[in-house]
Write an enzyme that holds these catalytic residues in place. Structure first.
Site, PDB file in Angstrom:
ATOM      1  N   GLY A  91      38.499 -22.900  66.463  1.00  0.00           N
ATOM      2  CA  GLY A  91      37.668 -24.043  66.032  1.00  0.00           C
ATOM      3  C   GLY A  91      38.329 -25.363  66.336  1.00  0.00           C
ATOM      4  NE  ARG A 184      35.166 -25.543  72.381  1.00  0.00           N
ATOM      5  CZ  ARG A 184      36.155 -26.350  72.726  1.00  0.00           C
ATOM      6  NH1 ARG A 184      37.174 -25.867  73.387  1.00  0.00           N
ATOM      7  NH2 ARG A 184      36.128 -27.623  72.373  1.00  0.00           N
ATOM      8  CG  ASP A 253      40.348 -21.450  73.190  1.00  0.00           C
ATOM      9  OD1 ASP A 253      40.878 -20.561  73.874  1.00  0.00           O
ATOM     10  OD2 ASP A 253      40.987 -22.415  72.734  1.00  0.00           O
TER      11      ASP A 253
END
Ligand code: AMP
Ligand code: MG
Length: 490
Positions: A91, A184, A253
């Site tokens: 995150g 992503r 990511d």
């Protein structure tokens, strides 16, 4: 009635998704923000109101000290494979999505602050960014844009007046990043990890509507989505390869669904051509070496395909079959894009598979003789390409290749002048050379001198134009200047 003039338009479509995918979070104020850079032409595209540009109010906004009332900041959740190790919850640990802005041509863009303080995803990190990495990302992402590569962009950079502690104390800064979205492969991994088929479908529908609406018009929209991402990423990575760009941290990511290049950490441009080139200090095994990038892109896309399996067919075997067939197209799509890009660099207007040998023999020659990749192609783009001889030690093998190339070029009905024009449009004179980026960072962070940073921003807006006064910027690093290692600096 005349159409009303287009005006600044803000939306928050991401927040229509279930709130398990993000967390509302305010930026943490900084002590004494000051401007490092502001991108007026991007602000124009976004139709950003004048009071919010390189003004006092703009400084408050882009430092996070006082957001505009149209901002609804959230940190986005995502997972990801970092150097092949799966982390179920990463995150935005130091980034906040402020809003989505609809640009003058109707394209939706995320506006994101990077380095704006801790979020629920910070995992012990400080949520901040040192000034060096902010300057790097600003310079390189804007240079990539000017080079024509799909990429996130930089709207603003401000220093914070606060110190961030990494290996040493460094001045802090915040970058405002603009992207078609920050979704992503890792975002799909996060959603898939929640084991909620309804949510997965909802999220995929959102992504299709936002990035690939054409997928909705075919019988298998989710398969079409996978295919579209495969195609977009194959094209982007082929473009990187044709410019000698090394991303450095191709974790899942750090790979977008839109195909935009994202996360300019330890990225660098290769100088002397070599497939095994690695700059990133943390990439000890060379996983993300220059020559590995297409294979890693496919590895990452395979992780994406896994997340989509439940949507591809209710029977897992069939779903896997479909995903596999899609993934098998990557190699041919990549190869086609790569061949087109490389052939264009050689002035070949209509490449065929037979040109691949000419290309690979050249690359072998460049590798053996450690020739600067960018400089070579620019020399070959001159009226007298034979002058490139000065870059070679073993002149015989160069002459041999040159003769073959000249035969190939003369076989096309393209005038020498057309060839030069064509080649100079694809072979940059200027790339963000590592020693220049590094020098701009050192001058800015250690002496508070932004002159080189400003000069490079300006010069790299026109990478295909060579100006005599910019000769210094076209040259590879000398042995004393060479930067061999780059750092994430996060
Ligand atoms: P990156 O290496 O920039 O792709 O970041 C990988 C992960 O680490 C992401 O989840 C980031 O948000 C997080 N991260 C990186 N730097 C920081 C920081 N200074 N504070 C908090 N989280 C961070
Ligand atoms: Mg990242």
């Amino acid at each position: 009635m005349p159409a009303s003039p287009p005006r600044f338009t803000v939306e928050h479509s991401y927040q229509t998704l279930p709130d398990r995918l993000y967390s509302a979070c305010q930026p943490t104020a900084v002590t004494a923000p000051e401007w490092l850079a502001f991108n007026e032409s991007l602000a124009d595209e976004l139709m950003l109101p004048t009071p919010l540009r390189a003004t006092e109010q703009g400084l408050w906004l882009f430092s996070g000290n006082k957001l505009a009332n149209w901002c609804q900041p959230v940190a986005q959740a995502y997972a990801g494979h970092q150097f092949a190790n799966y982390v179920p919850r990463l995150g935005d640990g130091r980034a906040l999505l402020l809003a989505e802005v609809i640009s003058s041509n109707g394209q939706r863009f995320d506006l994101q602050l990077k380095g704006a303080g801790p979020t629920p995803y910070s995992r012990g990190g400080d949520g901040r960014s040192p000034m060096g990495p902010v300057i790097r990302e600003y310079l390189i992402s804007e240079a990539m844009y000017a080079l024509g590569v799909p990429t996130t962009r930089a709207l603003a950079a401000v220093s914070t007046g606060d110190v961030v502690y990494r290996e040493q104390a460094q001045p802090g800064a915040i970058l405002t990043r603009v992207a078609k979205s920050h979704i992503r492969i890792g975002t799909f991994q996060y959603v898939a990890g929640l084991n909620d088929p309804v949510l997965l479908r909802k999220f995929a529908d959102y992504v299709i509507a936002r990035h690939y609406p054409q997928c909705n018009t075919v019988p298998q929209p989710y398969l079409a989505l996978l295919e579209a991402v495969i195609t977009a990423q194959a094209a982007t990575v082929a473009h990187w390869m044709s410019l000698g760009f090394i991303h450095g941290v191709m974790n899942t990511d750090n790979m977008t669904i839109s195909g935009e290049t994202i996360d300019y950490g330890p990225c660098a441009f290769m100088e002397a051509y070599h497939k095994k080139t690695v700059f990133s200090a943390i990439d000890r095994q060379g996983r993300y070496a220059y020559g590995n990038q297409p294979a890693i892109a496919l590895w990452n896309l395979t992780r994406l395909a896994e997340t989509l399996l439940p949507l591809l067919d209710s029977e897992q075997v069939k779903a896997i079959e479909r995903a596999t067939t899609a993934l098998e197209t990557f190699s041919a799509t990549y190869q086609l894009h790569y061949r087109q890009k490389m052939a264009a660099k050689l002035g070949i207007t209509h490449p065929s598979a037979a040109d691949e040998q000419l290309i690979s023999d050249l690359l072998q020659l460049l590798e053996q003789q450690q020739v600067d990749f960018t400089l070579f192609f620019r020399e070959l783009s001159q009226h007298n390409p034979a002058n490139a001889v000065k870059l070679f030690g073993d002149i015989d093998s160069w002459q041999h290749w040159l003769t073959r190339w000249q035969e190939r070029i003369t076989a096309q009905s393209v005038s020498p002048l057309q060839r030069v024009t064509f080649m100079q449009q694809v072979n940059p004179a200027l790339i963000p050379r590592n020693h220049l980026v590094q020098r701009a960072i050192t001058q800015a962070t250690e002496q508070g001198d932004l002159s080189l940073f400003n000069q490079l921003q300006h010069a790299w807006q026109q990478p295909f134009v060579s100006k005599p006064e910019q000769l210094m910027l076209t040259q590879p690093a000398t042995a004393a200047e060479r930067v061999c290692r780059t750092f994430c600096g996060t």
